[in-house]
Design an enzyme around this catalytic site. Structure first.
Site, PDB file in Angstrom:
ATOM      1  N   GLU A 135      40.603 -40.282  39.201  1.00 33.03           N
ATOM      2  CA  GLU A 135      39.555 -39.602  39.964  1.00 33.03           C
ATOM      3  C   GLU A 135      38.584 -38.878  39.032  1.00 33.03           C
ATOM      4  OE1 GLU A 135      40.738 -36.414  42.593  1.00 33.03           O
ATOM      5  OE2 GLU A 135      38.651 -35.895  42.994  1.00 33.03           O
ATOM      6  N   ASP A 164      44.215 -23.889  30.552  1.00 31.83           N
ATOM      7  CA  ASP A 164      42.900 -23.269  30.552  1.00 31.83           C
ATOM      8  C   ASP A 164      43.059 -21.829  30.090  1.00 31.83           C
ATOM      9  OD1 ASP A 164      40.367 -22.366  31.000  1.00 31.83           O
ATOM     10  OD2 ASP A 164      40.554 -22.291  33.175  1.00 31.83           O
ATOM     11  N   ASP A 193      40.828 -18.542  29.596  1.00 32.32           N
ATOM     12  CA  ASP A 193      39.495 -18.067  29.933  1.00 32.32           C
ATOM     13  C   ASP A 193      39.375 -16.587  29.583  1.00 32.32           C
ATOM     14  OD1 ASP A 193      37.150 -19.155  31.953  1.00 32.32           O
ATOM     15  OD2 ASP A 193      37.296 -16.977  31.812  1.00 32.32           O
ATOM     16  N   CYS A 223      32.275  -7.230  24.909  1.00 32.33           N
ATOM     17  CA  CYS A 223      31.365  -7.830  25.883  1.00 32.33           C
ATOM     18  C   CYS A 223      31.996  -7.758  27.268  1.00 32.33           C
ATOM     19  CB  CYS A 223      31.111  -9.313  25.602  1.00 32.33           C
ATOM     20  SG  CYS A 223      30.770  -9.721  23.907  1.00 32.33           S
ATOM     21  N   CYS A 229      35.199 -11.358  20.450  1.00 27.56           N
ATOM     22  CA  CYS A 229      36.152 -11.641  21.522  1.00 27.56           C
ATOM     23  C   CYS A 229      36.609 -13.086  21.504  1.00 27.56           C
ATOM     24  CB  CYS A 229      35.638 -11.212  22.899  1.00 27.56           C
ATOM     25  SG  CYS A 229      34.013 -11.711  23.344  1.00 27.56           S
ATOM     26  N   ARG A 233      32.988 -19.612  27.481  1.00 24.92           N
ATOM     27  CA  ARG A 233      33.841 -18.552  26.932  1.00 24.92           C
ATOM     28  C   ARG A 233      35.314 -18.829  27.149  1.00 24.92           C
ATOM     29  NH1 ARG A 233      33.682 -14.628  31.977  1.00 24.92           N
ATOM     30  NH2 ARG A 233      33.688 -16.327  33.441  1.00 24.92           N
ATOM     31  N   GLY A 234      35.690 -20.069  26.926  1.00 23.17           N
ATOM     32  CA  GLY A 234      37.099 -20.383  27.080  1.00 23.17           C
ATOM     33  C   GLY A 234      37.415 -21.692  26.402  1.00 23.17           C
ATOM     34  N   HIS A 272      45.068 -31.187  40.125  1.00 20.30           N
ATOM     35  CA  HIS A 272      43.971 -30.255  39.912  1.00 20.30           C
ATOM     36  C   HIS A 272      42.866 -30.924  39.092  1.00 20.30           C
ATOM     37  CE1 HIS A 272      43.678 -25.903  40.666  1.00 20.30           C
ATOM     38  NE2 HIS A 272      42.607 -26.050  39.922  1.00 20.30           N
ATOM     39  N   LYS A 314      37.351 -29.690  34.031  1.00 27.65           N
ATOM     40  CA  LYS A 314      36.084 -30.173  33.484  1.00 27.65           C
ATOM     41  C   LYS A 314      36.310 -31.098  32.298  1.00 27.65           C
ATOM     42  CE  LYS A 314      33.175 -27.231  31.706  1.00 27.65           C
ATOM     43  NZ  LYS A 314      32.045 -26.401  31.421  1.00 27.65           N
TER      44      LYS A 314
END
Lengths: 494, 503
Positions: A122, A188, A190, A201, A210, A242-243, A395, A398
């Site tokens: 998918e 992931d 994050d 930040c 960071c 940012r991850g 799940h 990206k």
């Protein structure tokens, strides 16, 4: 302006409004519905055309567009930096010239010959009007490419491989014949999760300071996946803002069911409890070897990133630190000391714990204090994984190499062996890359040079190519006799 | 694709009979000889039993399983469960060891064997039933395994022929410190270690209780239980899957089918603890979004906490929103009002962002959008305590879950005081409950304290029966009961009518 939307996009079957959490990179849609929202689809399409019309305002994009056939790099139009990153023209040029479809295909297909690993996978496209098209699938890389060029999705998510082709799921007699059967084990990390200890930040912003949180997380998780679980093909990908994501591509990892995925997450998770939970680290002594190893990796980062750079207990913010110290007598002594000299930075406060304890304000054993200090180091540095992304087979996550719509940066792989060198702020932006192609002045030698080779995306795609080659090699060796026969002929090129 | 090596009956053990005569033929091994007390239920039974036996044996086993399920809902520890179950097991499903003097060992084992397979038939039809059946059978197996005579247990394990590699002496010496650290043991006692693929002991991996090296888990001999149990569950799950697929081909007349259907129906789902009648509260007119602030006084602590967090931050994270939305749906807030409620609560947010990123989820929870099954089922059911207590703990920034479980003692006490529970004794009781992980007991304690007067009144007047004041195991029950008690004089009789509160 001609509709550059292919007819197949128009009866958009399932267009759903993206329902992502603000800020999180991935959509929580484990049981997200597959409804046909017909009225929605209508609205979405109008939006879609609006977008097309608004192209005109980007004066720099010349109207010359090679529509389907991009193998001839005839299209010459200049993109200025000002173009919006997910502008259809930018996206089209990106998919035509930069996105590494060939390696991408091999990565998901696990072989050079098209198989169901790719065909039943998918893909979910987020269109420029934020509508989400789920359950897209493509028999070959070429068809995926064509579709990307036609629809110019600003974002592509990758889901699982299903037991049947996702496009056919509604024609099945029984719903149970359509179920996810494999996907990479994904993680992931994050920056969201670090908001309570990050001082440099806030929100969607990051800086090099960071980013160090992500760096140390990658180190800890990567070594655990490889040394403990024995996975070999772990790819880390910058999420564009940012991850970072991890894709564990070993066959053994892909075929894990949900309970095994949960087990891996359980093994790696440490911090428990919400904001009101108090102490977040509760572990047995002796420390589990995984934690022992993590602690030795993280100690150093604690000194630099936490104490020196983030300085979380500066000024009046030392309450949480005090709460984590188990010894009441010591706590009171420290409180007094810090109240009288409020300007002390975190590093001094951290050192104070030992010095005050030595001066006699300690009622518990020094071993207990050491353990409490270890717990604090872990609480401030141990990886904070977004558990919901990886625990379920179905799940969406990206895809690597797409453009982050807000920053324009490409989701490039991160080499875990050189993770310290990775700088998210120097990751190339799509617009810069397109300019680089145009400015490239080398000569086409006898071997045709791909457009991506002319840009600063090259090292990243090279890395991806080597990664995929390693994966394919192992699949072939394990594939046994059946695969071998296929390989006797010429390897198909795409 | 997926191989079911274990699930295949060995060819020579299969009933080799001419398919044409199958119906009337005698199976070759009609009567099994049960050597061990424990059973992995690999071979299906083939002997004949009467219809009555069929039904009674199944019902007896079902009783045992339901009791086990109740124990797990009440958060009983394995020891407490074992103690509680002893008499029930002896009554309904006795299974004695070889060493015992029992004369009808074979008969007992036969019943155990047959009843297992009958329930397997009854509970294989849906995913939900299969999951619960496998869960409960696993608990039962573990219980029996722990209590088995060590020698017999060893014999049984050996008979299973599981492929476990023993850790050699050299490796043992090399890894000993790490292996011991992994199991959290400080003592240097000698013991045997096994080496297995980590996928076979997900439970131990998940709790970080074993050493992992290159994909192998180093399991101490005393964790054997976990290995055997994992194997049991795995095989049972596979078998259930196969049974489910074979079920439509069960060419059966009307003798067994009704019994099977009846069995699976009486095994009601715990989620049914929420009944839609909870939403219809006498005297409580249709709730609108503005009333939530007032009504929140009657909310259980988990929902009050969400409500206060929402008011303080004008925002809640995803799981908080989900838990709260479903609860509000459960107390009778309509979808339209619920959307208004959230829109107003997210004060700092633009309309655009709300419509784009939040509204859909609310509608999804109500079953207004989403897949077919979601819409037909009217979205999700409000979460029960069981559900809330078994979900992972909330992470940083999240406020969902059960405060009794997620908060530390100081913060919990603070929260309770803020909602008006000042009584020392109650707070102390809560503290002890929480320490023993009896979160729902703590919650019920707070409820009883907060409604002390009213409960006394309805008890004295006899208007409420004992079942109406049963232990609360659902946030929506908490609200309903609390609201009714606080409005006793308002013209409603305060009778909790119609809804059955199950545990």
């Amino acid at each position: 302006m001609p509709h550059s939307v292919t007819p197949e996009a128009i009866p958009a079957v399932e267009q759903l409004i993206a329902k992502s959490e603000p800020g999180t990179q991935d959509m929580a849609m484990d049981d997200a519905p597959s409804a046909e929202v017909e009225d929605k689809a209508k609205v979405n399409l109008e939006d879609l055309f609006d977008d097309e019309d608004s192209d005109e305002e980007f004066a720099s994009s010349a109207p010359v567009k090679s529509e389907e056939d991009a193998s001839q790099p005839a299209a010459t139009f200049k993109i200025s930096d000002k173009s919006q990153y997910s502008d259809p023209d930018v996206m089209r040029a990106f998919y035509q010239r930069l996105f590494p479809f060939r390696f991408f295909f091999q990565w998901l297909n696990h072989s050079a010959v098209p198989s169901n690993d790719f065909a039943h996978r998918e893909f979910a496209f987020t269109l420029s009007n934020d509508a989400l098209q789920r359950y897209q699938s493509f028999p070959t890389a070429d068809l995926l490419r064509k579709r990307c060029i036609a629809d110019t999705p600003p974002r592509i998510d990758i889901g699982p491989v299903y037991s049947t082709n996702p496009r056919d799921r509604k024609t099945l007699r029984k719903a149970s014949a359509f179920r996810p059967i494999s996907r990479e084990l994904v993680f992931d990390i994050d920056m969201d999760a670090y908001d309570d200890i990050r001082t440099c930040c806030t929100g969607a912003n990051i800086c090099q300071k960071c980013w160090a949180f992500i760096t140390m997380s990658i180190k800890v998780v990567d070594v655990a996946l490889r040394d403990d679980f024995g996975f070999k093909h772990v790819m880390w990908v910058y999420s564009g803002r940012r991850g970072a994501h991890a894709w564990v591509c070993d066959k053994r990892a892909r075929e894990m069911d949900d309970s095994k995925r949960r087990a891996v997450y359980g093994y790696l998770e440490l911090l428990k409890g919400g904001d009101q939970g108090g102490k977040k680290v509760n572990v047995w002594r002796p420390l589990h070897p995984h934690l022992e190893r993590s602690l030795s990796i993280l100690k150093e980062h604690f000194q630099t990133t936490i104490l020196a750079e983030q300085d979380p207990w500066a000024e009046q913010n030392s309450a949480h630190l005090l709460n984590l110290i188990p010894d009441t007598k010591l706590r009171e002594a420290l409180q007094k000391k810090w109240d009288s000299s409020p300007g002390r930075p975190s590093a001094s406060k951290w050192a104070d714990i030992d010095s005050v304890a030595k001066s006699g304000a300690l009622s518990k054993s020094s071993k207990e204090l050491l353990e409490a200090k270890q717990d604090i180091v872990l609480e401030y540095t141990y990886p904070r994984l977004d558990a919901d992304v990886g625990k379920k087979l179905n799940h969406l996550l990206k895809s690597p190499f797409v453009v982050h719509p807000a920053t324009g940066r490409i989701c490039v792989p991160i080499d875990p062996r050189r993770v310290e060198e990775f700088d998210p702020l120097s990751v190339p932006k799509v617009t810069e890359l397109l300019v680089e192609i145009d400015e490239w002045s080398g000569e086409d030698s006898e071997k045709k040079i791909q457009d991506w080779e002319k840009t600063s995306l090259k090292p990243y795609i090279e890395y991806f190519r080597v990664f995929v080659a390693g994966l394919l090699k192992e699949e072939k060796e394990k594939g046994g006799i059946k695969r071998e026969r296929d390989e006797n002929g010429d390897v198909m090129e795409f | 694709m997926i191989r079911h090596d274990y699930s295949r009956v060995e060819p020579k053990r299969r009933a080799n009979i001419d398919p044409k005569k199958r119906q009337f033929a005698k199976a070759e091994y009609a009567q099994q000889d049960y050597k061990h007390r424990l059973n992995f239920y690999t071979l299906p039974p083939t002997a004949e039993i009467t219809l009555e036996e069929f039904e009674t044996w199944a019902i007896n086993r079902l009783k045992v399983l339901s009791e086990l399920e109740a124990c797990s809902f009440r958060n009983r520890s394995p020891e407490e469960t074992a103690e509680y179950m002893t008499s029930i097991l002896n009554k309904y499903l006795p299974l004695r060891a070889n060493t015992s003097r029992g004369t009808n060992l074979q008969e007992e084992r036969k019943r155990d064997h047959y009843s297992h397979f009958i329930l397997r038939l009854a509970f294989s039809s849906t995913e939900e039933l299969r999951r619960r059946f496998s869960h409960l059978e696993t608990i039962l197996f573990r219980l029996r395994f722990r209590e088995d005579d060590p020698r017999e247990r060893q014999g049984f394990v050996r008979s299973l022929d599981l492929e476990w590699e023993e850790v050699g002496d050299d490796e043992k010496r090399e890894l000993r410190d790490q292996m011991l650290a992994a199991i959290g043991s400080k003592r240097e006692e000698e013991q045997d270690w096994f080496k297995v693929d980590w996928e076979r002991v997900p439970e131990l991996v998940s709790q970080r209780k074993v050493l992992l090296k290159r994909g192998m888990a180093y399991v101490p001999a005393k964790e054997q239980t976990s290995l055997v149990v994992a194997e049991f569950t795995k095989r049972l799950d596979e078998q259930l899957e196969l049974t489910a697929r074979a079920l439509p081909r069960l060419d059966e007349d009307d003798r067994l089918a009704p019994i099977l259907a009846h069995l699976s129906q009486s095994f009601t789902a715990p989620e049914a603890a929420y009944s839609s009648s909870d939403a219809n509260i006498d005297g409580l007119s249709a709730i609108n979004s503005g009333a939530i602030d007032t009504l929140s006084q009657n909310f259980p602590l988990c929902m009050q906490n969400l409500h206060m967090t929402l008011r303080a931050n004008s925002h809640l994270k995803h799981y908080g929103r989900l838990q709260y939305t479903l609860f509000l749906k459960g107390i009778g807030l309509s979808l339209e009002e619920c959307i208004i409620f959230w829109r107003r609560s997210f004060k700092l947010m633009t309309d655009d962002k709300f419509h784009k990123e939040y509204k859909y989820n609310i509608r999804h929870a109500y079953g207004d959008v989403g897949g077919d099954s979601n819409r037909r089922g009217r979205g999700y059911t409000p979460y029960s305590c069981q559900k809330i207590l078994t979900e992972p703990l909330p992470g940083p920034g999240q406020a969902h879950g059960c405060p009794y479980r997620a908060f530390n003692v100081e913060n919990l006490t603070g929260l309770l005081q803020r909602v008006g529970i000042q009584d020392r004794e109650v707070l102390q009781g809560v503290k002890e409950d929480v320490k023993k992980q009896r979160y729902h007991v703590a919650c019920n304690r707070v409820f009883e304290f907060a409604h002390k007067k009213e409960i006394k009144k309805v008890k004295d007047e006899g208007t409420w029966s004992a079942t109406d004041l049963d232990t609360i195991v659902h946030p929506n029950t908490y609200f309903k009961r609390s609201w009714l008690l606080k409005h006793l004089g308002d013209g409603n009789a305060g009778v909790v009518s119609g809804d059955k509160m199950e545990e």
